[in-house]
Design a protein around this motif. Structure first.
Motif, PDB file in Angstrom:
ATOM      1  N   ILE A   1      14.427  98.941  36.979  1.00  0.00           N
ATOM      2  CA  ILE A   1      15.440  99.438  37.912  1.00  0.00           C
ATOM      3  C   ILE A   1      15.655 100.922  37.639  1.00  0.00           C
ATOM      4  O   ILE A   1      15.950 101.321  36.503  1.00  0.00           O
ATOM      5  N   GLU A   2      15.510 101.736  38.660  1.00  0.00           N
ATOM      6  CA  GLU A   2      15.722 103.176  38.540  1.00  0.00           C
ATOM      7  C   GLU A   2      17.143 103.509  38.974  1.00  0.00           C
ATOM      8  O   GLU A   2      17.552 103.199  40.100  1.00  0.00           O
ATOM      9  N   CYS A   3      17.887 104.140  38.071  1.00  0.00           N
ATOM     10  CA  CYS A   3      19.280 104.506  38.330  1.00  0.00           C
ATOM     11  C   CYS A   3      19.419 106.021  38.178  1.00  0.00           C
ATOM     12  O   CYS A   3      19.576 106.530  37.053  1.00  0.00           O
ATOM     13  N   ASN A   4      19.327 106.725  39.274  1.00  0.00           N
ATOM     14  CA  ASN A   4      19.501 108.186  39.255  1.00  0.00           C
ATOM     15  C   ASN A   4      20.961 108.493  39.539  1.00  0.00           C
ATOM     16  O   ASN A   4      21.374 108.709  40.686  1.00  0.00           O
TER      17      ASN A   4
ATOM     18  N   ARG B   1      16.156 104.930  33.730  1.00  0.00           N
ATOM     19  CA  ARG B   1      15.363 103.780  34.159  1.00  0.00           C
ATOM     20  C   ARG B   1      15.638 102.634  33.186  1.00  0.00           C
ATOM     21  O   ARG B   1      15.423 102.769  31.987  1.00  0.00           O
ATOM     22  N   PHE B   2      16.125 101.525  33.729  1.00  0.00           N
ATOM     23  CA  PHE B   2      16.460 100.349  32.931  1.00  0.00           C
ATOM     24  C   PHE B   2      15.418  99.267  33.172  1.00  0.00           C
ATOM     25  O   PHE B   2      14.901  99.102  34.290  1.00  0.00           O
ATOM     26  N   THR B   3      15.121  98.543  32.124  1.00  0.00           N
ATOM     27  CA  THR B   3      14.253  97.371  32.214  1.00  0.00           C
ATOM     28  C   THR B   3      15.065  96.155  31.796  1.00  0.00           C
ATOM     29  O   THR B   3      15.558  96.088  30.663  1.00  0.00           O
TER      30      THR B   3
ATOM     31  N   ILE C   1      25.871  87.438  34.341  1.00  0.00           N
ATOM     32  CA  ILE C   1      25.032  86.893  35.411  1.00  0.00           C
ATOM     33  C   ILE C   1      23.705  86.380  34.872  1.00  0.00           C
ATOM     34  O   ILE C   1      22.803  86.057  35.641  1.00  0.00           O
ATOM     35  N   GLY C   2      23.554  86.314  33.536  1.00  0.00           N
ATOM     36  CA  GLY C   2      22.370  85.727  32.929  1.00  0.00           C
ATOM     37  C   GLY C   2      21.222  86.684  32.680  1.00  0.00           C
ATOM     38  O   GLY C   2      20.116  86.237  32.386  1.00  0.00           O
ATOM     39  N   LEU C   3      21.467  88.011  32.761  1.00  0.00           N
ATOM     40  CA  LEU C   3      20.400  88.985  32.517  1.00  0.00           C
ATOM     41  C   LEU C   3      20.499  89.557  31.115  1.00  0.00           C
ATOM     42  O   LEU C   3      21.555  89.480  30.473  1.00  0.00           O
ATOM     43  N   LYS C   4      19.405  90.155  30.656  1.00  0.00           N
ATOM     44  CA  LYS C   4      19.330  90.764  29.331  1.00  0.00           C
ATOM     45  C   LYS C   4      18.711  92.148  29.463  1.00  0.00           C
ATOM     46  O   LYS C   4      17.721  92.333  30.182  1.00  0.00           O
ATOM     47  N   LEU C   5      19.306  93.127  28.761  1.00  0.00           N
ATOM     48  CA  LEU C   5      18.781  94.490  28.777  1.00  0.00           C
ATOM     49  C   LEU C   5      17.605  94.590  27.807  1.00  0.00           C
ATOM     50  O   LEU C   5      17.736  94.293  26.620  1.00  0.00           O
ATOM     51  N   ILE C   6      16.445  95.020  28.324  1.00  0.00           N
ATOM     52  CA  ILE C   6      15.239  95.140  27.496  1.00  0.00           C
ATOM     53  C   ILE C   6      15.045  96.569  27.010  1.00  0.00           C
ATOM     54  O   ILE C   6      14.761  96.801  25.832  1.00  0.00           O
ATOM     55  N   ASN C   7      15.225  97.575  27.886  1.00  0.00           N
ATOM     56  CA  ASN C   7      14.960  98.958  27.499  1.00  0.00           C
ATOM     57  C   ASN C   7      15.762  99.898  28.382  1.00  0.00           C
ATOM     58  O   ASN C   7      16.077  99.582  29.531  1.00  0.00           O
ATOM     59  N   VAL C   8      16.131 101.060  27.801  1.00  0.00           N
ATOM     60  CA  VAL C   8      16.813 102.131  28.527  1.00  0.00           C
ATOM     61  C   VAL C   8      16.039 103.420  28.272  1.00  0.00           C
ATOM     62  O   VAL C   8      15.743 103.758  27.119  1.00  0.00           O
ATOM     63  N   ASN C   9      15.733 104.147  29.322  1.00  0.00           N
ATOM     64  CA  ASN C   9      14.998 105.407  29.190  1.00  0.00           C
ATOM     65  C   ASN C   9      15.715 106.475  30.011  1.00  0.00           C
ATOM     66  O   ASN C   9      15.810 106.365  31.243  1.00  0.00           O
TER      67      ASN C   9
END
Length: 475
Positions: A78-81, A98-100, A171-179
């Motif tokens: 997911i790209e978050c600008n 950019r979040f994964t 909501i059942g999601l997990k953060l994998i990476n933040v760049n």
């Protein structure tokens, strides 16, 4: 031939049943979560479970009662600008990130994902996660200074990860990476900080070069001086070393002999220690063997005692328990019988009283209807309706008056009267008859006790209009 057909039919039914069971047995791939929904039983807290999640295994799906679906565990980028985010210093910055993310495999989070993300496409999940990421990213930037965001990236990423992951779990999601690629601000504050840091680095480099040049000149002079000193010392040491070499050779030989003797002593010490450890180990093993033998005998005795105890319990305790439970069941049955009899009697009494009340209500209702019709027949005048009732009951009232005198037994009445005039101009005989009649309860008093009054023509009075007519006539 008939048994053969039965066997064939049974085999076909068995094969079809087995095929249906195998078809409903679902295996979950490693990159997916198997979600079973429908009648799934209860969760750990005792409530009804909305879904059952399986990862890395398989489960049987009951037909009719249950169904299933899969959740994909593939990472979602997911790209978050983020633009114009307000920092703690009220300076707006642009933070392109950019979040994964991906669906979590923790039990609680899998249930949240099954409840909120099942059936959604990747685009819908990205939209939901993007809203959460933008909100939490703005919240983190609002609590940090520009210097912290720009220089201490580890702290910034740790804050973002902590806030974002806590919200994604819902909501059942997990953060994998933040760049985070680059941070910019509209006022040029970060650029000014960069120029300041660059100028400082250049000045520090120039200063370091000058210092290194100075250290180089000093070092060269010190090196030349040390060279001359070491040449002189080398010549002197050469003469001394020649004499010392012989002494050191003798000393080395002696040291070698001492080392050999010490090594022999350590060898003998180690051999003695090894022998001692071996003897001690043998004794320890013998003691352990005896201990295990005693333990085996003790376990055998305990097992025999337990068997005896179980036998006694089966012969004595169990029959007593059965008798006790039988007595309890008989007592409960008797109590249930008594309760039902009591309930039946109570229902019968209630039905009887209800019937009596309904009959009384019907009688009173009909009497009320009759009174209403009587008042209606009397042109709505209650007084006339009462007169009609009295006229209807007048024979009974007169009969009651007569019955009161009829019961008096008088065999003979002898009256001696000299026709003397008493008070009022009446004779004694007339006064006697009048007094006897007055002893009978008057009709008017009976009506007064009943809360009513006789009409004037029954009291021996003339109505008002007749009196007026008589007076007119007299005139």
């Amino acid at each position: 031939m008939q048994p053969v057909y039965i066997i064939i039919i049974a085999a076909v039914v068995l094969i079809v049943t087995l095929a249906a069971i195998l078809k409903r047995y679902k295996r979950c791939p490693s990159d997916k979560i198997l979600v079973i929904y429908g009648k799934t039983g209860r969760n750990k807290s005792g409530g009804i479970s909305s879904a059952k999640c399986v990862h890395g295994g398989a489960a049987f799906i009951w037909p009719v009662f249950q169904s299933y679906a899969f959740l994909d565990l593939k990472p979602i980028s997911i790209e978050c600008n983020l633009t114009n985010a307000l920092s703690k210093q009220n300076i707006r910055v642009d933070v392109p990130c950019r979040f994964t993310v991906g669906i979590s495999t923790e039990p609680e989070n899998m249930t949240n994902a099954a409840e909120r993300l099942l059936g959604l496409s990747i685009e819908n999940i990205q939209n939901i996660a993007t809203d959460i990421l933008f909100g939490q990213l703005r919240l983190v930037i609002a609590t940090m200074d520009i210097e912290e965001i720009n220089s201490d990236r580890d702290k910034f990423l740790a804050n973002v990860s902590m806030n974002v992951e806590a919200e994604l779990k819902k909501i059942g999601l997990k953060l994998i990476n933040v760049n985070v690629t680059d941070i910019r601000d509209e006022s040029g504050y970060i650029e000014a900080l960069g120029k300041e840091a660059a100028a400082k680095a250049i000045n520090d480099a120039k200063k370091s070069v000058a210092e290194q040049n100075r250290f180089g000149e000093i070092g060269k002079a010190e090196a030349d001086r040390d060279k001359d000193i070491r040449i002189a010392e080398t010549l002197r040491d050469t003469r001394i070393c020649t004499a010392d070499a012989n002494a050191k050779a003798v000393e080395g030989e002696n040291d070698s002999k001492i080392a050999i003797a010490a090594s022999d002593a350590r060898r003998r010490e180690k051999e003695a220690e090894s022998a001692r450890i071996a003897i001690a180990a043998e004794k320890v093993q013998a003691a352990k063997a005896l201990e295990e033998a005693y333990k085996s005998e003790r376990d055998a005795e305990i097992a025999r005692a337990e068997r005896e105890k179980a036998t006694q319990q089966a012969n004595i305790v169990v029959p007593a328990q059965i008798e006790k439970e039988k007595a309890i069941i008989d007592a409960e049955a008797e109590a249930e019988k008594v309760r039902r009899l009591a309930k039946g009697e109570a229902d019968a009494i209630y039905a009887k009283m209800d019937a009596q009340a309904r009959g009384m209500l019907e009688i009173l209702s009909k009497q009320a209807e009759g009174f209403n019709q009587l008042v209606a027949a009397a042109a709505g005048d209650p007084q006339k309706a009462v007169l009609m009732l009295i006229a209807d009951k007048l024979p009974e009232l007169v009969k009651t008056q007569v019955e009161a005198v009829k019961g008096i037994k008088i065999d003979k009445v002898t009256v001696w009267d000299g026709n003397a005039q008493a008070e009022g101009g009446k004779t004694a005989t007339s006064n006697f008859i009048s007094g006897m009649m007055k002893s009978v309860p008057p009709l008017e008093e009976l009506f007064n006790m009943a809360g009513m009054s006789l009409p004037s023509y029954l009291k021996g009075q003339q109505p008002d209009n007749q009196e007026d007519a008589g007076s007119e006539t007299g005139k």
